[in-house]
Scaffold this motif. Structure first.
Motif, PDB file in Angstrom:
ATOM      1  N   SER A  56       0.830  -1.212   0.000  1.00 26.28           N
ATOM      2  CA  SER A  56       0.000   0.000   0.000  1.00 26.28           C
ATOM      3  C   SER A  56       0.862   1.257   0.000  1.00 26.28           C
ATOM      4  O   SER A  56       0.480   2.281  -0.569  1.00 26.28           O
ATOM      5  CB  SER A  56      -0.973   0.000   1.171  1.00 26.28           C
ATOM      6  OG  SER A  56      -0.299  -0.165   2.384  1.00 26.28           O
ATOM      7  N   LYS A  60       0.772   4.222  -2.815  1.00 23.60           N
ATOM      8  CA  LYS A  60       0.612   5.623  -2.421  1.00 23.60           C
ATOM      9  C   LYS A  60       1.775   6.484  -2.928  1.00 23.60           C
ATOM     10  O   LYS A  60       1.562   7.557  -3.497  1.00 23.60           O
ATOM     11  CB  LYS A  60       0.514   5.722  -0.900  1.00 23.60           C
ATOM     12  CG  LYS A  60       0.238   7.109  -0.398  1.00 23.60           C
ATOM     13  CD  LYS A  60       0.061   7.137   1.103  1.00 23.60           C
ATOM     14  CE  LYS A  60      -0.235   8.541   1.584  1.00 23.60           C
ATOM     15  NZ  LYS A  60      -0.410   8.604   3.026  1.00 23.60           N
ATOM     16  N   ASN A  63       1.593   7.020  -6.684  1.00 21.42           N
ATOM     17  CA  ASN A  63       0.296   7.497  -7.187  1.00 21.42           C
ATOM     18  C   ASN A  63      -0.392   6.467  -8.073  1.00 21.42           C
ATOM     19  O   ASN A  63      -0.883   6.780  -9.157  1.00 21.42           O
ATOM     20  CB  ASN A  63       0.442   8.828  -7.939  1.00 21.42           C
ATOM     21  CG  ASN A  63       0.793   9.957  -7.023  1.00 21.42           C
ATOM     22  OD1 ASN A  63       0.360   9.999  -5.879  1.00 21.42           O
ATOM     23  ND2 ASN A  63       1.601  10.884  -7.509  1.00 21.42           N
TER      24      ASN A  63
END
Length: 143
Positions: A56, A60, A63
């Motif tokens: 994750s 992040k 993007n």
């Protein structure tokens, strides 16, 4: 100049650009750099600099949507470029690490790109290189 004149001028530029892309393709340049998709390249590059990353966090930082990131991680894992490792202290936590094959692969990709771009830049004067970057930055950051 009228809209019709601008459109015709733009069409000529686009045709010229496509002709240049065709010429680059004839020289095998896109084959050299296109055997890895952009998302995979971004993930491998990120892992080269930040090993042991949480999936994750990767999504992040780059993007990416979680589904896009997950799909790329699955492909990279099948190619043995990455490995998922379960944290021994917290078995619910998974980390992604770059394998030796993945490290070698991304380094080869980077060297090929570096050789390609170095060759291009060697043909230009410093002023032309600055113009090149200025034009790219201007088109990527419109007012």
């Amino acid at each position: 100049m009228s809209d019709t004149g601008d459109n015709e001028k733009n069409r000529k530029h686009i045709i010229r650009l496509f002709a240049l892309f065709d010429k680059l393709n004839e020289n095998g340049i896109f084959q050299m750099i296109s055997h890895v998709n952009q998302t995979d390249y971004k993930i491998l590059s990120y892992l080269l600099e930040n090993n042991n990353a949480n999936p994750s966090v990767i999504a992040k930082k780059l993007n990416l949507t979680r589904s896009n990131s997950s799909a790329s991680l699955k492909v990279l894992e099948k190619k043995d470029y990455i490995k998922r490792v379960i944290d021994k202290k917290n078995r619910r936590q998974v980390f992604v690490i770059l394998t030796n094959e993945g490290r070698e692969y991304i380094q080869i990709c980077r060297r090929q790109l570096e050789l390609l771009l170095s060759g291009w830049f060697s043909l230009l004067k410093e002023e032309e290189i600055e113009q090149f970057f200025s034009i790219i930055e201007k088109t990527l950051d419109p007012m």
